[in-house]
Design an enzyme around this catalytic site. Structure first.
Site, PDB file in Angstrom:
ATOM      1  N   HIS A 204       6.807  18.549  -2.656  1.00 33.18           N
ATOM      2  CA  HIS A 204       5.526  18.792  -1.998  1.00 33.18           C
ATOM      3  C   HIS A 204       4.843  17.483  -1.600  1.00 33.18           C
ATOM      4  CE1 HIS A 204       5.968  23.007  -2.860  1.00 33.18           C
ATOM      5  NE2 HIS A 204       6.197  22.726  -4.130  1.00 33.18           N
TER       6      HIS A 204
ATOM      7  N   LYS B 167       1.707   3.752 -19.527  1.00 31.18           N
ATOM      8  CA  LYS B 167       2.142   2.593 -20.337  1.00 31.18           C
ATOM      9  C   LYS B 167       2.669   1.490 -19.430  1.00 31.18           C
ATOM     10  CE  LYS B 167       0.638   3.195 -23.187  1.00 31.18           C
ATOM     11  NZ  LYS B 167      -0.087   4.166 -23.942  1.00 31.18           N
TER      12      LYS B 167
ATOM     13  N   TRP C  34     -16.977  -8.271 -22.642  1.00 32.47           N
ATOM     14  CA  TRP C  34     -16.108  -7.640 -21.637  1.00 32.47           C
ATOM     15  C   TRP C  34     -17.033  -7.301 -20.476  1.00 32.47           C
ATOM     16  CZ3 TRP C  34     -15.428  -2.574 -19.526  1.00 32.47           C
ATOM     17  CH2 TRP C  34     -14.176  -2.342 -18.936  1.00 32.47           C
TER      18      TRP C  34
ATOM     19  N   GLU D  82      -0.099  -0.117 -17.281  1.00 31.26           N
ATOM     20  CA  GLU D  82      -1.080  -0.783 -18.128  1.00 31.26           C
ATOM     21  C   GLU D  82      -0.627  -2.178 -18.563  1.00 31.26           C
ATOM     22  OE1 GLU D  82      -1.571   1.637 -21.629  1.00 31.26           O
ATOM     23  OE2 GLU D  82      -3.678   1.159 -21.787  1.00 31.26           O
TER      24      GLU D  82
ATOM     25  N   ARG E 197      -9.668  -5.711 -28.871  1.00 33.55           N
ATOM     26  CA  ARG E 197     -10.454  -4.766 -28.075  1.00 33.55           C
ATOM     27  C   ARG E 197     -10.529  -5.177 -26.607  1.00 33.55           C
ATOM     28  NH1 ARG E 197     -14.315  -1.963 -31.532  1.00 33.55           N
ATOM     29  NH2 ARG E 197     -15.816  -2.001 -29.865  1.00 33.55           N
TER      30      ARG E 197
ATOM     31  N   GLU F 296       2.310   9.781 -19.483  1.00 35.66           N
ATOM     32  CA  GLU F 296       2.062   8.760 -20.500  1.00 35.66           C
ATOM     33  C   GLU F 296       2.977   7.548 -20.271  1.00 35.66           C
ATOM     34  OE1 GLU F 296      -0.112   7.977 -22.438  1.00 35.66           O
ATOM     35  OE2 GLU F 296       0.801   6.655 -23.905  1.00 35.66           O
TER      36      GLU F 296
ATOM     37  N   LYS G  71      -9.689  -2.121 -25.719  1.00 40.59           N
ATOM     38  CA  LYS G  71      -9.108  -1.169 -26.671  1.00 40.59           C
ATOM     39  C   LYS G  71     -10.012   0.037 -26.864  1.00 40.59           C
ATOM     40  CE  LYS G  71      -6.174   0.362 -29.653  1.00 40.59           C
ATOM     41  NZ  LYS G  71      -5.011   1.027 -29.032  1.00 40.59           N
TER      42      LYS G  71
ATOM     43  N   CYS H  22     -16.688  -5.143 -25.665  1.00 45.02           N
ATOM     44  CA  CYS H  22     -17.402  -6.202 -26.378  1.00 45.02           C
ATOM     45  C   CYS H  22     -17.315  -6.012 -27.893  1.00 45.02           C
ATOM     46  CB  CYS H  22     -18.877  -6.174 -26.001  1.00 45.02           C
ATOM     47  SG  CYS H  22     -19.167  -6.241 -24.236  1.00 45.02           S
TER      48      CYS H  22
ATOM     49  N   ASN I 154     -23.746  -4.919 -27.103  1.00 41.62           N
ATOM     50  CA  ASN I 154     -22.639  -4.097 -26.571  1.00 41.62           C
ATOM     51  C   ASN I 154     -23.256  -2.913 -25.851  1.00 41.62           C
ATOM     52  OD1 ASN I 154     -20.909  -5.740 -27.924  1.00 41.62           O
ATOM     53  ND2 ASN I 154     -20.125  -4.181 -29.327  1.00 41.62           N
ATOM     54  N   GLY I 155     -22.630  -2.491 -24.755  1.00 41.98           N
ATOM     55  CA  GLY I 155     -23.138  -1.312 -24.051  1.00 41.98           C
ATOM     56  C   GLY I 155     -23.693  -1.682 -22.685  1.00 41.98           C
TER      57      GLY I 155
HETATM   58  O1  M6R Z   1      -9.787   5.648 -28.400  1.00 37.42           O
HETATM   59  P1  M6R Z   1      -9.412   6.716 -27.414  1.00 37.42           P
HETATM   60  O2  M6R Z   1      -8.167   7.434 -27.786  1.00 37.42           O
HETATM   61  O3  M6R Z   1     -10.549   7.670 -27.159  1.00 37.42           O
HETATM   62  O4  M6R Z   1      -9.149   5.954 -26.064  1.00 37.42           O
HETATM   63  C1  M6R Z   1      -8.892   6.629 -24.866  1.00 37.42           C
HETATM   64  C2  M6R Z   1      -8.294   5.701 -23.841  1.00 37.42           C
HETATM   65  O5  M6R Z   1      -9.193   4.683 -23.525  1.00 37.42           O
HETATM   66  C3  M6R Z   1      -6.980   5.075 -24.321  1.00 37.42           C
HETATM   67  O6  M6R Z   1      -6.064   6.046 -24.718  1.00 37.42           O
HETATM   68  C4  M6R Z   1      -6.353   4.214 -23.198  1.00 37.42           C
HETATM   69  O7  M6R Z   1      -5.944   5.028 -22.157  1.00 37.42           O
HETATM   70  C5  M6R Z   1      -5.199   3.392 -23.763  1.00 37.42           C
HETATM   71  N1  M6R Z   1      -5.351   2.024 -23.372  1.00 37.42           N
HETATM   72  C6  M6R Z   1      -3.876   3.831 -23.284  1.00 37.42           C
HETATM   73  O8  M6R Z   1      -2.840   3.053 -23.767  1.00 37.42           O
END
Ligand code: M6R
Length: 609
Positions: free
Chosen positions: A505, A486, A75, A489, A27, A482, A604, A2, A99-100
């Site tokens: 395994h 990506k 959100w 995501e 975000r 990673e 974000k 949010c 927010n929260g």
């Molecule tokens: O702001 P941060 O680095 O603490 O965020 C952590 C994760 O939420 C963030 O890296 C998330 O996994 C990304 N969307 C990955 O691309």
């Protein structure tokens, strides 16, 4: 997550609010809304499911004039994404955004229903609106009503509200969700992130945990958790104003991938001196502290966690200290032990990730010798609450999928290994080699980016795939993780990552022609082992895409496409091999037609648990 924007001004604020929301769009959100009141108490509240543009279109039809307003992008946490659940929420004359998460919202809901309140939404936020309405009937000011309300709330909130019968002020409370106040001349603003307000001011006051503030056109009064009037420092922001501009690129993600050479250069500037890492990059008295470190505990989430996994290899091999890496949401609910002379390191792009922040707060009570955060956002909660901070200086990252933040985090962590290693296992020669490798990063990344066309062509092969497997060994197993994150995501293709030696395994059972296998293969001491793993896949009819060092002696054939990665020093190989995987996920997402910068269901900055 949010986003919140608010303003008290003499001019009409609708445009400022909408522009602020646009700047927070990255975000992630599902609906948007605003409430505005003018000096004659004429009030308008508009909410729309979907993008901020839909709210802007609605404003064309239903004019909302007035100098006091609050706005929100939601959100969904409690209650589906819908117009009725979008903020602001109303109770009588009170308009609220939040927010929260209010954890005790069910109990409060029951209490409020027993007092005769009728709930219109399924949100936890609506309890704040009704509670403030109730409290404002028992006390003299809106600020007091909010102070009495927050005493009843469990959970995390950044909440902002006004009373339509008093258009001169907005009140706000912060606990667990950031709120920043932007100071203007004869007008004041607030937001959940300074980026939202950079077009109207560069002077900011960051509220602290438990603060409640009252904002009028001419004044900002802040009260701490005990209700005492307090002063909060005003800081001039140096965050780049053009952070919200995509430039020549179609997506922020691609822009940020290409910004990596510059981001790394900026990040390393002045921090590598005479063949050594300048320990001052980690904080004023960092050198003395780092010289005593014997163990490092890293805590992070998502991509930042993957950076931590790579750093463990560096810290153990080059710095000669033991290292644990843990996902913040696990660490915070687990009993763990603190080793002697243990440094706690949090890694976070945003500096506001709720789990990481909670883990830091918990760790601070556990007896670590000091806490260090590797963070990209000055003034963020992690920076303010840690003993030391390494500011990444990567520039604002807007794409939800983290790219430049990851490579810049890795550079910072390699520097940390160098700085700690300086007092331990690292020889003078190795330290100089590490520094030279770091200095070569901008050029090496630039060279690696030239693989883009070849990767774009290869992405076609993934268009009809539903699953994929990423493999690597050593530090590259974390880069495989990673790469998989990506791809899933932003393209929504199921992707798993394995340390290649683990294949036999279990995951080998998955291999068939429908499961592309992506391998990262630098020319290091594990190359021969990795080649055996590649053969295991080939023998089971798997289709492979190998990103290999130019000298690694892989050749393309009918089961394997090899893409050459420029040769680089072992120290920086994890950083370099990240880039082709970023490009691959980007081009696959383009083919899939997904929302690259704001992938579904994601945010974000994850400021809720
Ligand atoms: O702001 P941060 O680095 O603490 O965020 C952590 C994760 O939420 C963030 O890296 C998330 O996994 C990304 N969307 C990955 O691309």
């Amino acid at each position: 997550m949010c986003g919140i924007v608010g303003a008290v001004a003499q001019r009409d604020v609708a445009e400022i609010l909408v522009e602020g929301l646009r700047r927070l769009e990255y975000r992630g959100y599902d609906s948007a809304g605003l409430a505005i009141v003018d000096e004659n108490e004429n009030f308008n509240c508009l909410r729309r499911l979907g993008k901020v543009q839909q709210l802007a279109d609605a404003l064309e039809e239903h004019e909302a004039k007035g100098g006091t307003g609050i706005a929100h992008t939601r959100w969904a946490t409690h209650g589906e994404p819908s117009e009725i659940n979008a903020h602001p929420h109303m109770s009588g004359d009170i308009a609220v955004v939040h927010n929260g998460i209010i954890e005790n919202h069910e109990v409060l809901r029951e209490l409020l229903v027993s007092r005769g309140y009728v709930f219109e939404s399924q949100t936890d936020t609506e309890v704040i609106a009704h509670l403030v309405d109730w409290e404002s009937r028992q006390c003299d000011s809106l600020r007091e009503a909010l102070q009495n309300t927050v005493k009843q709330l469990d959970g995390a909130y950044g909440t902002v509200l006004f009373d339509r019968k008093d258009p001169t002020r907005i009140v706000v409370a912060r606990s667990g969700s950031p709120i920043v106040i932007g100071l203007g001349i004869g007008e004041n603003f607030l937001a959940s992130d300074q980026l939202a307000l950079l077009n109207v001011t560069r002077r900011f006051m960051f509220l602290e945990e438990g603060d409640v503030a009252e904002i009028t056109r001419r004044e900002v009064s802040v009260f701490d958790v005990n209700g005492h009037s307090v002063e909060r420092e005003v800081k001039e922001s140096n965050v780049s104003h053009d952070a919200g501009d995509k430039g020549e690129y179609r997506h922020y993600m691609m822009k940020e991938i290409h910004e990596q050479p510059l981001a790394l250069q900026r990040s390393l500037e002045g921090r590598l001196i005479n063949g050594q890492v300048n320990a001052a990059a980690f904080g004023e008295n960092a050198a003395e502290l780092l010289s005593q470190v014997k163990h490092v505990q890293i805590i992070a989430c998502g991509t930042s966690y993957h950076a931590g996994l790579v750093a463990r290899y560096w810290l153990e091999e080059w710095a000669g200290v033991s290292c644990n890496v843990e996902i913040a949401s696990e660490f915070r609910y687990r009993k763990s032990h603190v080793f002697e002379n243990s440094l706690l390191v949090t890694i976070s792009q945003s500096g506001e990730t709720a789990d990481t922040l909670a883990a830091l707060r918990l760790a601070k009570e556990m007896g670590y010798m000091a806490s260090l955060t590797i963070c990209n956002v000055p003034g963020s909660s992690l920076v303010r609450e840690s003993d030391m901070a390494y500011m990444m200086k990567a520039g604002a990252e807007i794409g939800v999928a983290s790219t430049k933040a990851f490579t810049v985090q890795l550079a910072g962590l390699l520097m940390l290994a160098g700085a700690i290693g300086h007092y331990n296992a690292l020889t003078e020669e190795q330290e100089a080699q590490l520094v030279t490798a770091l200095q070569s990063l901008p050029t090496k990344i630039e060279q690696t980016l030239s693989m883009a066309d070849a990767i774009e062509a290869l992405a076609e092969d993934f268009a009809d795939k539903h699953h994929s497997l990423f493999l690597g060994r050593g530090e590259q197993s974390a880069i495989a993780m990673e790469g998989a994150l990506k791809l899933k995501e932003i393209s929504y293709i199921h992707a798993e990552a394995y340390a290649a030696g683990e294949l036999k395994h279990g995951p080998l059972a998955l291999i068939d022609a429908e499961m592309p296998v992506i391998v990262v293969a630098p020319n290091n001491e594990l190359l021969e082992k990795l080649k055996s793993n590649v053969e295991e896949v080939r023998a089971r009819g798997g289709l492979m895409y190998v990103f290999a060092d130019v000298n690694a002696a892989f050749a393309s054939d009918e089961t394997m496409k090899v893409l050459s990665v420029p040769h680089c020093d072992d120290f920086i190989a994890p950083i370099i091999y990240t880039v082709p995987l970023q490009l691959l996920s980007y081009y696959v997402a383009l083919i899939k037609g997904t929302d690259v910068d704001q992938p579904r269901n994601l945010a974000k900055s994850v400021t809720v648990e």
